[in-house]
Write a protein that holds these residues in place. Sequence first.
Motif, mmCIF file in Angstrom:
data_model
loop_
_atom_site.group_PDB
_atom_site.id
_atom_site.type_symbol
_atom_site.label_atom_id
_atom_site.label_comp_id
_atom_site.label_asym_id
_atom_site.label_seq_id
_atom_site.Cartn_x
_atom_site.Cartn_y
_atom_site.Cartn_z
ATOM 1 N N ASN A 1 -53.491 -48.986 22.422
ATOM 2 C CA ASN A 1 -51.939 -49.317 22.857
ATOM 3 C C ASN A 1 -51.611 -50.456 21.953
ATOM 4 O O ASN A 1 -50.237 -50.336 21.500
ATOM 5 N N ASP A 2 -52.238 -51.343 21.646
ATOM 6 C CA ASP A 2 -52.015 -52.418 20.883
ATOM 7 C C ASP A 2 -51.473 -52.235 19.420
ATOM 8 O O ASP A 2 -50.642 -53.102 18.750
ATOM 9 N N ILE A 3 -51.948 -51.159 18.753
ATOM 10 C CA ILE A 3 -51.683 -50.726 17.522
ATOM 11 C C ILE A 3 -50.456 -49.415 17.472
ATOM 12 O O ILE A 3 -49.735 -49.433 16.426
ATOM 13 N N GLN A 4 -50.191 -49.004 18.875
ATOM 14 C CA GLN A 4 -49.410 -47.730 18.499
ATOM 15 C C GLN A 4 -48.106 -47.985 17.771
ATOM 16 O O GLN A 4 -47.558 -47.197 17.084
ATOM 17 N N THR A 5 -47.452 -49.119 18.389
ATOM 18 C CA THR A 5 -45.973 -49.386 17.983
ATOM 19 C C THR A 5 -45.627 -49.447 16.544
ATOM 20 O O THR A 5 -44.650 -49.320 16.044
ATOM 21 N N ALA A 6 -46.582 -50.420 15.784
ATOM 22 C CA ALA A 6 -46.710 -50.855 14.687
ATOM 23 C C ALA A 6 -46.965 -49.410 13.723
ATOM 24 O O ALA A 6 -46.200 -49.254 12.751
ATOM 25 N N VAL A 7 -47.825 -48.595 14.111
ATOM 26 C CA VAL A 7 -48.088 -47.533 13.483
ATOM 27 C C VAL A 7 -46.662 -46.341 13.432
ATOM 28 O O VAL A 7 -46.393 -45.919 12.296
ATOM 29 N N ARG A 8 -46.385 -46.327 14.675
ATOM 30 C CA ARG A 8 -45.038 -45.509 14.920
ATOM 31 C C ARG A 8 -44.107 -46.005 14.044
ATOM 32 O O ARG A 8 -43.390 -45.296 13.219
ATOM 33 N N ASN A 9 -43.749 -47.185 14.121
ATOM 34 C CA ASN A 9 -42.588 -47.619 13.356
ATOM 35 C C ASN A 9 -42.705 -47.862 11.819
ATOM 36 O O ASN A 9 -42.164 -47.613 11.071
ATOM 37 N N PHE A 10 -43.780 -49.066 11.430
ATOM 38 C CA PHE A 10 -43.864 -49.206 10.088
ATOM 39 C C PHE A 10 -44.804 -48.215 9.409
ATOM 40 O O PHE A 10 -44.389 -47.934 8.276
ATOM 41 N N GLY A 11 -45.834 -47.632 9.942
ATOM 42 C CA GLY A 11 -46.532 -46.576 9.332
ATOM 43 C C GLY A 11 -45.467 -45.454 9.198
ATOM 44 O O GLY A 11 -45.417 -44.698 8.212
ATOM 45 N N GLY A 12 -44.763 -44.993 10.054
ATOM 46 C CA GLY A 12 -43.766 -43.933 10.128
ATOM 47 C C GLY A 12 -42.796 -44.355 9.031
ATOM 48 O O GLY A 12 -42.411 -43.596 8.019
ATOM 49 N N GLY A 13 -42.107 -45.599 8.906
ATOM 50 C CA GLY A 13 -41.356 -45.909 7.642
ATOM 51 C C GLY A 13 -41.978 -45.589 6.411
ATOM 52 O O GLY A 13 -41.285 -45.256 5.481
ATOM 53 N N TYR A 14 -43.221 -46.061 6.349
ATOM 54 C CA TYR A 14 -43.765 -45.997 5.093
ATOM 55 C C TYR A 14 -44.031 -44.438 4.493
ATOM 56 O O TYR A 14 -43.470 -44.043 3.673
ATOM 57 N N VAL A 15 -44.457 -43.744 5.498
ATOM 58 C CA VAL A 15 -44.640 -42.299 5.071
ATOM 59 C C VAL A 15 -43.451 -41.580 5.078
ATOM 60 O O VAL A 15 -43.308 -40.685 4.245
ATOM 61 N N ASN A 16 -42.341 -41.707 5.882
ATOM 62 C CA ASN A 16 -41.265 -40.974 5.769
ATOM 63 C C ASN A 16 -40.573 -41.380 4.425
ATOM 64 O O ASN A 16 -40.107 -40.487 3.794
ATOM 65 N N HIS A 17 -40.709 -42.694 4.050
ATOM 66 C CA HIS A 17 -39.879 -42.978 2.627
ATOM 67 C C HIS A 17 -40.871 -42.410 1.687
ATOM 68 O O HIS A 17 -40.253 -41.953 0.495
ATOM 69 N N ASN A 18 -42.129 -42.456 1.680
ATOM 70 C CA ASN A 18 -42.760 -41.881 0.656
ATOM 71 C C ASN A 18 -42.575 -40.384 0.304
ATOM 72 O O ASN A 18 -42.129 -39.862 -0.859
ATOM 73 N N PHE A 19 -42.316 -39.660 1.429
ATOM 74 C CA PHE A 19 -41.992 -38.123 1.609
ATOM 75 C C PHE A 19 -40.272 -37.994 0.921
ATOM 76 O O PHE A 19 -40.213 -37.203 0.227
ATOM 77 N N PHE A 20 -39.561 -38.882 1.504
ATOM 78 C CA PHE A 20 -38.259 -38.862 1.040
ATOM 79 C C PHE A 20 -37.944 -38.855 -0.490
ATOM 80 O O PHE A 20 -37.328 -38.146 -1.173
ATOM 81 N N PHE A 21 -38.449 -40.051 -1.069
ATOM 82 C CA PHE A 21 -38.218 -40.256 -2.415
ATOM 83 C C PHE A 21 -39.105 -39.192 -3.309
ATOM 84 O O PHE A 21 -38.578 -38.940 -4.326
ATOM 85 N N SER A 22 -40.032 -38.637 -2.593
ATOM 86 C CA SER A 22 -40.739 -37.577 -3.426
ATOM 87 C C SER A 22 -39.877 -36.139 -3.626
ATOM 88 O O SER A 22 -40.071 -35.346 -4.467
ATOM 89 N N ILE A 23 -38.707 -35.929 -2.728
ATOM 90 C CA ILE A 23 -38.271 -34.702 -2.869
ATOM 91 C C ILE A 23 -36.938 -34.904 -3.334
ATOM 92 O O ILE A 23 -36.161 -33.915 -3.245
ATOM 93 N N LEU A 24 -36.488 -36.115 -3.743
ATOM 94 C CA LEU A 24 -35.330 -36.392 -4.502
ATOM 95 C C LEU A 24 -35.531 -36.348 -6.044
ATOM 96 O O LEU A 24 -36.642 -36.221 -6.713
ATOM 97 N N GLY A 25 -34.474 -35.832 -6.940
ATOM 98 C CA GLY A 25 -34.604 -35.820 -8.313
ATOM 99 C C GLY A 25 -33.275 -35.587 -8.757
ATOM 100 O O GLY A 25 -32.088 -35.274 -7.984
ATOM 101 N N PRO A 26 -33.018 -35.799 -10.348
ATOM 102 C CA PRO A 26 -31.661 -35.781 -10.782
ATOM 103 C C PRO A 26 -31.139 -34.433 -10.705
ATOM 104 O O PRO A 26 -31.863 -33.454 -10.476
#
Length: 206
Positions: free
Chosen positions: A65-90
């Motif tokens: 329980n004590d790590i769930q929110t951090a992984v959901r929010n900060f881990g999610g933000g890290y992983v979602n942005h990794n993915f987002f920037f990987s599918i963009l291009g000129p």
Amino acid sequence: MYQLPILNYGYADLEPFIDEATMKIHHTKHHQTYADKFNSALEAYPDLANKKAEELVADWSKLSNDIQTAVRNFGGGYVNHNFFFSILGPKKSEVGPDGSLMIAIERDFGSWEKFVEKFSASAIGLFGSGWCWLVADFAGQLKIVTTVNQDSPLSQNLIPLLTCDVWEHAYYLKYQNKRADYVSAFFSVINWEEVTRLYQTLILKT
Ligand code: MN
């Protein structure tokens, strides 16, 4: 330690659709902050540090329980942005996927135009901050889903193929309140070769 992936294009390369200042702040400030907070939250959990970030985010609800929110929010933000920037291009002259992915889009949404319409409406209509996704389920069926905050479709056993970040930080400098204009511009800077590669990799596994 989770690091920011290097982008394979420059901050100015998505102009004029996504402006250089937005890209630079998005990557070096917002994305970096998610990575930093994710790393710092995991400092007290060395047993988790050898896992892939995507695995932790997919299964955040199974963590203590004590790590769930951090992984959901900060881990999610890290992983979602990794993915987002990987599918963009000129912007390329040809916009849109071809081959197997286009066939699957036509199969599951009726037509390319209907897919663009439905994806855009979902992105524009999402209340508050979040993400609009093209995903595949484990049978290879394509769906459009939205997630709020930094939630990931990985937590719903869905495989991301494409995403549009509709947090205001992704577009406000250039587009202000005009999210629809940003979503329309987003379609010009999708790296469809990468999205198609992801789809083909997935299909080989199903
Ligand atoms: Mn963002």
